[in-house]
Design a protein around this motif. Sequence first.
Motif, PDB file in Angstrom:
ATOM      1  N   TYR A 116      38.860  36.933  33.350  1.00 16.29           N
ATOM      2  CA  TYR A 116      40.014  35.676  34.492  1.00 16.29           C
ATOM      3  C   TYR A 116      40.917  34.919  33.531  1.00 16.29           C
ATOM      4  O   TYR A 116      39.878  34.377  32.936  1.00 16.29           O
ATOM      5  CB  TYR A 116      39.318  35.172  34.884  1.00 16.29           C
ATOM      6  CG  TYR A 116      38.408  36.301  36.107  1.00 16.29           C
ATOM      7  CD1 TYR A 116      39.484  36.947  37.446  1.00 16.29           C
ATOM      8  CD2 TYR A 116      37.604  37.241  36.244  1.00 16.29           C
ATOM      9  CE1 TYR A 116      39.120  37.395  38.013  1.00 16.29           C
ATOM     10  CE2 TYR A 116      36.794  38.079  37.426  1.00 16.29           C
ATOM     11  CZ  TYR A 116      37.560  38.215  38.106  1.00 16.29           C
ATOM     12  OH  TYR A 116      37.698  39.236  38.805  1.00 16.29           O
ATOM     13  N   TYR A 134      43.282  31.604  38.855  1.00 16.35           N
ATOM     14  CA  TYR A 134      43.076  32.500  37.969  1.00 16.35           C
ATOM     15  C   TYR A 134      43.329  34.088  37.949  1.00 16.35           C
ATOM     16  O   TYR A 134      42.923  34.205  39.065  1.00 16.35           O
ATOM     17  CB  TYR A 134      40.900  32.851  37.749  1.00 16.35           C
ATOM     18  CG  TYR A 134      40.659  31.663  37.238  1.00 16.35           C
ATOM     19  CD1 TYR A 134      40.633  30.980  35.562  1.00 16.35           C
ATOM     20  CD2 TYR A 134      39.412  31.049  37.996  1.00 16.35           C
ATOM     21  CE1 TYR A 134      39.657  30.269  35.495  1.00 16.35           C
ATOM     22  CE2 TYR A 134      39.182  30.201  37.460  1.00 16.35           C
ATOM     23  CZ  TYR A 134      38.983  29.149  36.565  1.00 16.35           C
ATOM     24  OH  TYR A 134      38.431  28.294  36.069  1.00 16.35           O
ATOM     25  N   GLY A 164      39.547  27.123  31.906  1.00 14.36           N
ATOM     26  CA  GLY A 164      40.291  28.664  31.807  1.00 14.36           C
ATOM     27  C   GLY A 164      40.671  28.943  30.587  1.00 14.36           C
ATOM     28  O   GLY A 164      39.876  28.679  29.463  1.00 14.36           O
ATOM     29  N   GLU A 173      35.559  33.847  41.416  1.00 17.45           N
ATOM     30  CA  GLU A 173      36.619  33.561  40.165  1.00 17.45           C
ATOM     31  C   GLU A 173      37.590  33.569  40.993  1.00 17.45           C
ATOM     32  O   GLU A 173      38.764  32.828  40.460  1.00 17.45           O
ATOM     33  CB  GLU A 173      36.625  34.733  38.977  1.00 17.45           C
ATOM     34  CG  GLU A 173      35.455  34.381  38.682  1.00 17.45           C
ATOM     35  CD  GLU A 173      35.667  33.198  37.641  1.00 17.45           C
ATOM     36  OE1 GLU A 173      35.766  32.611  37.615  1.00 17.45           O
ATOM     37  OE2 GLU A 173      34.400  33.317  37.579  1.00 17.45           O
ATOM     38  N   GLN A 174      37.814  33.512  42.338  1.00 15.04           N
ATOM     39  CA  GLN A 174      39.368  33.910  43.232  1.00 15.04           C
ATOM     40  C   GLN A 174      39.739  32.921  44.360  1.00 15.04           C
ATOM     41  O   GLN A 174      40.612  33.570  45.199  1.00 15.04           O
ATOM     42  CB  GLN A 174      40.165  35.199  42.878  1.00 15.04           C
ATOM     43  CG  GLN A 174      40.221  36.062  41.508  1.00 15.04           C
ATOM     44  CD  GLN A 174      40.570  36.956  41.319  1.00 15.04           C
ATOM     45  OE1 GLN A 174      40.397  38.059  43.281  1.00 15.04           O
ATOM     46  NE2 GLN A 174      42.151  37.521  40.981  1.00 15.04           N
ATOM     47  N   GLU A 183      43.173  38.674  37.380  1.00 13.83           N
ATOM     48  CA  GLU A 183      42.698  38.928  36.841  1.00 13.83           C
ATOM     49  C   GLU A 183      43.323  40.019  35.880  1.00 13.83           C
ATOM     50  O   GLU A 183      44.462  40.354  36.092  1.00 13.83           O
ATOM     51  CB  GLU A 183      42.130  40.144  38.433  1.00 13.83           C
ATOM     52  CG  GLU A 183      40.898  39.839  38.164  1.00 13.83           C
ATOM     53  CD  GLU A 183      40.733  41.135  39.446  1.00 13.83           C
ATOM     54  OE1 GLU A 183      41.314  41.960  40.115  1.00 13.83           O
ATOM     55  OE2 GLU A 183      39.752  40.765  39.844  1.00 13.83           O
ATOM     56  N   LYS A 184      42.639  40.266  34.502  1.00 12.07           N
ATOM     57  CA  LYS A 184      43.961  41.019  33.876  1.00 12.07           C
ATOM     58  C   LYS A 184      42.577  41.463  32.400  1.00 12.07           C
ATOM     59  O   LYS A 184      41.231  41.250  32.716  1.00 12.07           O
ATOM     60  CB  LYS A 184      44.781  40.351  32.192  1.00 12.07           C
ATOM     61  CG  LYS A 184      45.523  38.995  32.714  1.00 12.07           C
ATOM     62  CD  LYS A 184      46.082  38.988  31.543  1.00 12.07           C
ATOM     63  CE  LYS A 184      47.069  37.467  32.227  1.00 12.07           C
ATOM     64  NZ  LYS A 184      49.101  38.831  33.049  1.00 12.07           N
ATOM     65  N   ARG A 200      35.584  38.430  41.910  1.00 12.75           N
ATOM     66  CA  ARG A 200      36.477  38.011  43.113  1.00 12.75           C
ATOM     67  C   ARG A 200      36.016  37.263  44.246  1.00 12.75           C
ATOM     68  O   ARG A 200      36.284  36.033  43.833  1.00 12.75           O
ATOM     69  CB  ARG A 200      37.079  39.120  44.306  1.00 12.75           C
ATOM     70  CG  ARG A 200      37.699  40.085  43.104  1.00 12.75           C
ATOM     71  CD  ARG A 200      38.574  40.903  43.852  1.00 12.75           C
ATOM     72  NE  ARG A 200      39.227  42.569  42.387  1.00 12.75           N
ATOM     73  CZ  ARG A 200      39.408  42.919  42.721  1.00 12.75           C
ATOM     74  NH1 ARG A 200      39.361  43.676  43.672  1.00 12.75           N
ATOM     75  NH2 ARG A 200      40.405  44.172  41.949  1.00 12.75           N
ATOM     76  N   ASP A 211      45.884  30.657  35.348  1.00 18.12           N
ATOM     77  CA  ASP A 211      47.776  30.906  36.594  1.00 18.12           C
ATOM     78  C   ASP A 211      48.352  29.331  35.438  1.00 18.12           C
ATOM     79  O   ASP A 211      48.346  28.969  36.568  1.00 18.12           O
ATOM     80  CB  ASP A 211      48.139  31.395  37.745  1.00 18.12           C
ATOM     81  CG  ASP A 211      49.245  31.840  38.234  1.00 18.12           C
ATOM     82  OD1 ASP A 211      50.512  31.614  37.333  1.00 18.12           O
ATOM     83  OD2 ASP A 211      49.634  32.464  39.144  1.00 18.12           O
TER      84      ASP A 211
END
Length: 192
Positions: A127, A107, A71, A101-102, A109-110, A98, A130
């Motif tokens: 990614y 993770y 990460g 990765e989610q 998204e930025k 998505r 968090d």
Amino acid sequence: MDSSHTDFVFQNNVADSGSDFWVFGYGSLMWRPGFDSAENIPALLTGFSRSLCIYSHVYRGTPELPGLVLGLNSGGFCHGQAFRVTADNRLPVMNYLREREQISGVYVEKWLTVELADGRDVEALVYVADPLHKQYAGGLSAEDMALLVRRASGQAGPNRDYVANTARHLQAMDIWDERLEAVLKLLDNHTD
């Protein structure tokens, strides 16, 4: 229009529905992106660093013996790969990323600025880990990481293989990650 497209358009002014966009990879996305790109170039992300900071409960571990996967932690910098995705490929690539990765929400998204090897600065989808998620494993020592990695195995195989494979791929791309190398050295020096 489906809700994922709506969310994407309204949450991201940089990559509106009519333009190409960039994706920054720092782990397996670098060598196995899983999507077509119009451009693929080494890049540098400042303000985040690559780390084995995500507990894996499925692919590289179990809930009882979690493994660790990569990460991005806040602070430092990270060498990686940037991929330019064409506008006509936007929705399939966003949906794919998505889904990949989610899965658990660990993770986030930025949209962050990355510097491409040719000197351009671009906004890229990144990614990031968090730190408030239950699977976040930040702050572990190299020794603690090696212990978790050594014992863990999941649906995709032993966690040790993931770490060794990642280090080999990074080395082949002329990227040397000191923290990952330290964990790998501890794994190599350990006798079962």
